[in-house]
Write a protein that holds these residues in place. Sequence first.
Motif, PDB file in Angstrom:
ATOM      1  N   ARG A  60       0.810  -1.222   0.000  1.00  0.00           N
ATOM      2  CA  ARG A  60       0.000   0.000   0.000  1.00  0.00           C
ATOM      3  C   ARG A  60       0.840   1.268   0.000  1.00  0.00           C
ATOM      4  N   ILE A  61       2.073   1.163   0.495  1.00  0.00           N
ATOM      5  CA  ILE A  61       2.930   2.342   0.612  1.00  0.00           C
ATOM      6  C   ILE A  61       4.355   1.947   0.228  1.00  0.00           C
ATOM      7  N   PHE A  62       4.991   2.832  -0.523  1.00  0.00           N
ATOM      8  CA  PHE A  62       6.396   2.647  -0.870  1.00  0.00           C
ATOM      9  C   PHE A  62       7.218   3.691  -0.121  1.00  0.00           C
ATOM     10  N   ILE A  63       8.324   3.250   0.455  1.00  0.00           N
ATOM     11  CA  ILE A  63       9.296   4.148   1.052  1.00  0.00           C
ATOM     12  C   ILE A  63      10.577   3.977   0.257  1.00  0.00           C
ATOM     13  N   ALA A  64      11.093   5.077  -0.269  1.00  0.00           N
ATOM     14  CA  ALA A  64      12.286   5.009  -1.106  1.00  0.00           C
ATOM     15  C   ALA A  64      13.384   5.884  -0.512  1.00  0.00           C
ATOM     16  N   GLY A  74      11.155   9.266  -7.074  1.00  0.00           N
ATOM     17  CA  GLY A  74      10.460   9.816  -8.232  1.00  0.00           C
ATOM     18  C   GLY A  74      10.119   8.776  -9.269  1.00  0.00           C
ATOM     19  N   VAL A  75      11.027   7.853  -9.501  1.00  0.00           N
ATOM     20  CA  VAL A  75      10.748   6.782 -10.464  1.00  0.00           C
ATOM     21  C   VAL A  75       9.630   5.884  -9.935  1.00  0.00           C
ATOM     22  N   VAL A  76       9.689   5.566  -8.658  1.00  0.00           N
ATOM     23  CA  VAL A  76       8.611   4.762  -8.063  1.00  0.00           C
ATOM     24  C   VAL A  76       7.279   5.502  -8.215  1.00  0.00           C
ATOM     25  N   ALA A  77       7.254   6.780  -7.867  1.00  0.00           N
ATOM     26  CA  ALA A  77       6.016   7.568  -7.951  1.00  0.00           C
ATOM     27  C   ALA A  77       5.492   7.651  -9.374  1.00  0.00           C
ATOM     28  N   THR A  80       3.324   4.331  -9.920  1.00  0.00           N
ATOM     29  CA  THR A  80       2.276   3.893  -8.998  1.00  0.00           C
ATOM     30  C   THR A  80       1.422   5.089  -8.593  1.00  0.00           C
ATOM     31  N   THR A  81       0.212   4.796  -8.187  1.00  0.00           N
ATOM     32  CA  THR A  81      -0.629   5.835  -7.590  1.00  0.00           C
ATOM     33  C   THR A  81      -0.690   5.665  -6.064  1.00  0.00           C
ATOM     34  N   ARG A  82       0.058   4.696  -5.545  1.00  0.00           N
ATOM     35  CA  ARG A  82       0.136   4.496  -4.098  1.00  0.00           C
ATOM     36  C   ARG A  82       1.040   5.578  -3.489  1.00  0.00           C
ATOM     37  N   GLY A 109       1.980  16.934 -10.091  1.00  0.00           N
ATOM     38  CA  GLY A 109       1.265  15.787 -10.631  1.00  0.00           C
ATOM     39  C   GLY A 109       1.890  14.452 -10.278  1.00  0.00           C
ATOM     40  N   VAL A 110       3.124  14.464  -9.753  1.00  0.00           N
ATOM     41  CA  VAL A 110       3.801  13.222  -9.354  1.00  0.00           C
ATOM     42  C   VAL A 110       4.352  13.432  -7.938  1.00  0.00           C
ATOM     43  N   PRO A 111       3.477  13.326  -6.929  1.00  0.00           N
ATOM     44  CA  PRO A 111       3.912  13.665  -5.573  1.00  0.00           C
ATOM     45  C   PRO A 111       4.766  12.594  -4.906  1.00  0.00           C
ATOM     46  N   VAL A 112       5.713  13.065  -4.112  1.00  0.00           N
ATOM     47  CA  VAL A 112       6.489  12.238  -3.193  1.00  0.00           C
ATOM     48  C   VAL A 112       6.514  12.998  -1.869  1.00  0.00           C
TER      49      VAL A 112
END
Length: 168
Positions: A60-64, A74-77, A80-82, A109-112
């Motif tokens: 449900r959540i990614f921590i990078a 940023g690449v993960v975001a 995914t929309t998670r 548009g691509v939040p982290v």
Amino acid sequence: MPSPLVALLMGSDSDLPTVQEACKILRQFEVSFEVRVLSAHRCPEDLVAFVHKAEQEGVRIFIAAAGGAAHLAGVVAAHTTRPVLGIPIQTSALNGLDSLLSIVQMPGGVPVATMAIGNAGARNAGLFAVQVLALGDPTLAEKLKRHRSEQTELVRQKDESVQQQFAG
């Protein structure tokens, strides 16, 4: 063991001492997680494949966590929309300022969600992940309330100790 709810990613195994701080928090709250080394620059295809697979498996959540150019979050975001939480790693070149700016300056548009540099940021990433998960989990929400109360009590004890040291 239950499927992981949180995926902790790091760009290099040298980031592990910082990432361990987030792991400690997730263990404390009994949140399932997995930890991987996946570089946004050295193995981008592996990273993207992992993100898609992790979503399918219930993450449900990614921590990078990354240092230097720190494009991992940023690449993960982008894939995914998670929620994605970024931990800037403290570097020797610029003390982590480079990492912080790389993670925090995401285009609209691509939040982290970007945490503080280093260990405090890692601990807060773990806590923030728990807070997000607690929105749908009353048991986890109660654990968070107890954690906050314990923190308050610890500060009060330290205050009392300092006051006693400096009492007239």
